[in-house]
Design an enzyme around this catalytic site. Structure first.
Site, PDB file in Angstrom:
ATOM      1  CE1 TYR A  11      -2.987   3.105   1.093  1.00 60.43           C
ATOM      2  CE2 TYR A  11      -2.564   2.562   3.396  1.00 60.43           C
ATOM      3  CZ  TYR A  11      -3.127   3.388   2.446  1.00 60.43           C
ATOM      4  OH  TYR A  11      -3.844   4.490   2.849  1.00 60.43           O
ATOM      5  CB  ILE A  12       2.770   3.036   2.645  1.00 62.15           C
ATOM      6  CG1 ILE A  12       1.533   2.979   3.552  1.00 62.15           C
ATOM      7  CG2 ILE A  12       3.461   4.391   2.770  1.00 62.15           C
ATOM      8  CD1 ILE A  12       1.845   2.891   5.040  1.00 62.15           C
ATOM      9  CB  ALA A  75       6.959  -4.868   8.324  1.00 61.54           C
ATOM     10  CG  ASN A  92       8.170 -10.637   7.557  1.00 62.02           C
ATOM     11  OD1 ASN A  92       9.181 -10.812   6.863  1.00 62.02           O
ATOM     12  ND2 ASN A  92       7.118 -10.010   7.116  1.00 62.02           N
ATOM     13  CE1 TYR A 198       3.737  -3.222  12.614  1.00 65.70           C
ATOM     14  CE2 TYR A 198       2.353  -1.688  13.827  1.00 65.70           C
ATOM     15  CZ  TYR A 198       3.137  -1.990  12.725  1.00 65.70           C
ATOM     16  OH  TYR A 198       3.308  -1.052  11.729  1.00 65.70           O
ATOM     17  NE  ARG A 339      -9.591  -2.230  19.328  1.00 66.37           N
ATOM     18  CZ  ARG A 339      -9.399  -1.965  18.037  1.00 66.37           C
ATOM     19  NH1 ARG A 339      -9.748  -2.846  17.127  1.00 66.37           N
ATOM     20  NH2 ARG A 339      -8.869  -0.824  17.659  1.00 66.37           N
ATOM     21  N   GLY A 341      -7.419  -1.459  25.919  1.00 68.21           N
ATOM     22  CA  GLY A 341      -6.106  -0.931  25.553  1.00 68.21           C
ATOM     23  C   GLY A 341      -6.125   0.189  24.525  1.00 68.21           C
ATOM     24  CG  ASP A 342      -8.701   0.729  21.080  1.00 68.66           C
ATOM     25  OD1 ASP A 342      -7.644   0.123  20.804  1.00 68.66           O
ATOM     26  OD2 ASP A 342      -9.751   0.606  20.431  1.00 68.66           O
TER      27      ASP A 342
END
Ligand SMILES: NC(=O)c1ccc[n+]([C@@H]2O[C@H](COP(=O)([O-])OP(=O)(O)OC[C@H]3O[C@@H](n4cnc5c(N)ncnc54)[C@H](O)[C@@H]3O)[C@@H](O)[C@H]2O)c1
Length: 395
Positions: A11-12, A75, A92, A198, A339, A341-342
């Site tokens: 995408y980016i 990634a 990865n 992540y 949610r 942890g948001d």
């Protein structure tokens, strides 16, 4: 200059490749096509289909093209998946990245621009004091325990410091004969900040780049993107993930009938409309940011890290409103609980990139929604059956 763009079919990456080509760089894309698309690669760029885990194949690509610099997008990036399969992300995002840095060292390729993320900041400690987030937050905050949320290690539920220690033990196990890759106490402290595996893998990559600078004089710039949305204004390339995970893409998918309803995760946040606020950034602004960073790095030969965001926050409801205005259609929503942890807020302070790189985001939320709608509504199945690029593609 010859630039190797890893993950340049994603995408980016594909949008940045287009900008590099436009600015007359000689571009080689290295991509496994695991989530990238051949059709997304600008026809002026060369494409080498190969995986960063395959050292021999990557070395061959370096021998063939002898790049002056690397821009690394390759990634995995699904936060939720990283908590369920940390090994996949360690392999990865970290082990394969070490492969890349080793090959760059061997081939004397001295410059790298690297995708990093706001996920490295975890959840800001004190929203009043820490937002907008400055780059130094990662240097100043020294938590005693890991902020990692609950996830699974080998199928066993774990969280916090335990989870981090298991991750670090595995990291050490993978590199038994590489004392130079060992982490110092202050580096481990820093890795306590992210709330997801992540985020940890990306912060570890930043730490590793500093090590390779000290050891091998590989100069690097980490670009910490905030929430990316929007597509190339041409409508020809954009995000093509199998399952939309970002709010704007999910809202568009709802209109396109691919998602039943958009859940608004929490309406009781202490914000003007009660929904969470994020800093959204357009990939074309990111693309320019990469070119600015590359120029700066080569001119100044100095490693650094920068936030790339607009510095302005938009709420969940504002994003949905932008999609509705762009599409002239209604998004079906339902209220759902917050949610775990948001954070309430996540907004970048982009002033360092402004001062040092002379970079500033130009696209606003309306532009992001309009370009995203143009792309997704004309390519509801991503690149499948996308003939235009196929015919233009030379290789
Ligand atoms: N999209 C976002 O919202 C966002 C936000 C912050 C940071 N980032 C970072 O930006 C980068 C690009 O993200 P994106 O949204 O374009 O993702 P993407 O999945 O569209 O692109 C990643 C590309 O890398 C390739 N790739 C992955 N592993 C590889 C490997 N081992 N060898 C060769 N190629 C490999 C994939 O095939 C894909 O083309 C990632 O590093 C991500 O962590 C993205």
């Amino acid at each position: 200059m010859k630039i190797l763009v890893t993950g340049g079919a994603g995408y980016i990456g594909s949008i940045t490749v287009r900008e590099l080509v436009k600015q007359k760089y000689d571009v080689v894309v290295l991509d496994s096509l695991e989530s990238g698309n051949r059709e997304a690669v600008d026809p002026e760029a060369k494409l080498e289909v190969c995986d960063l885990k395959d050292e021999k194949a990557v070395t061959k690509v370096f021998d063939k093209y002898n790049p002056d610099a690397v821009i690394d997008f390759a990634a995995y990036l699904a936060v939720g998946e990283s908590m369920e399969d940390p090994e996949k992300y360690l392999q990865n995002n970290v082990v394969n990245f070490v492969n890349l840095l080793d090959i760059m060292t061997e081939k004397k390729c001295k410059y790298i621009i690297k995708s990093s993320t706001a996920a490295t900041y975890g959840n800001p400690l004190d929203e009043k004091k820490d937002i907008p987030l400055k780059e130094e937050y990662l240097e100043d905050y020294k938590p005693e325990k890991s902020c990692l949320l609950s996830g699974e290690w080998n199928g066993r539920e774990t969280e916090g410091e335990n989870f981090l220690q298991m991750f670090l033990d595995r990291y050490i196990e993978i590199f038994p004969k590489r004392p130079e890759l060992k982490l110092a106490e202050d580096e481990i402290t820093k890795l306590r900040i992210p709330t997801s595996i992540y985020g940890i893998t990306k912060l570890l990559d930043e730490i590793l780049m500093r090590k390779y600078d000290e050891l091998h004089e590989i100069k690097s710039i980490a670009l910490r993107y905030f929430n990316v949305c929007g597509a190339d204004p041409s409508g020809e390339i954009g995000e093509a993930k199998p399952k939309a995970t970002t709010l704007m893409s999910v809202a568009i998918d709802q209109i396109l009938g691919k998602v039943k309803i958009v859940n608004i995760l929490g309406r009781d946040y202490p914000t003007p409309d009660g929904t969470g606020i994020r800093d959204y950034i357009h990939p074309c602004d990111l693309a320019i940011g990469h070119l600015d960073a590359l120029e700066y790095l080569i001119e100044n030969n100095k490693s650094d890290a920068f936030n790339l965001g607009t510095g302005k926050g938009s709420s969940v409801l504002e994003v949905i409103d932008a999609v509705e205005r762009a599409s002239k259609k209604k998004v079906k929503t339902a209220d759902a609980p917050r949610r775990n942890g948001d954070p309430v807020l996540s907004i970048a302070d982009p002033s360092k990139a402004g001062k040092v790189l002379n970079w500033k985001a130009k696209y606003n939320l309306t532009d992001m929604a309009e370009t995203a709608w143009k792309w997704h509504s004309s390519h509801p199945n991503g690149y499948v059956n996308f003939k235009l690029q196929e015919t233009r593609y030379k290789q």
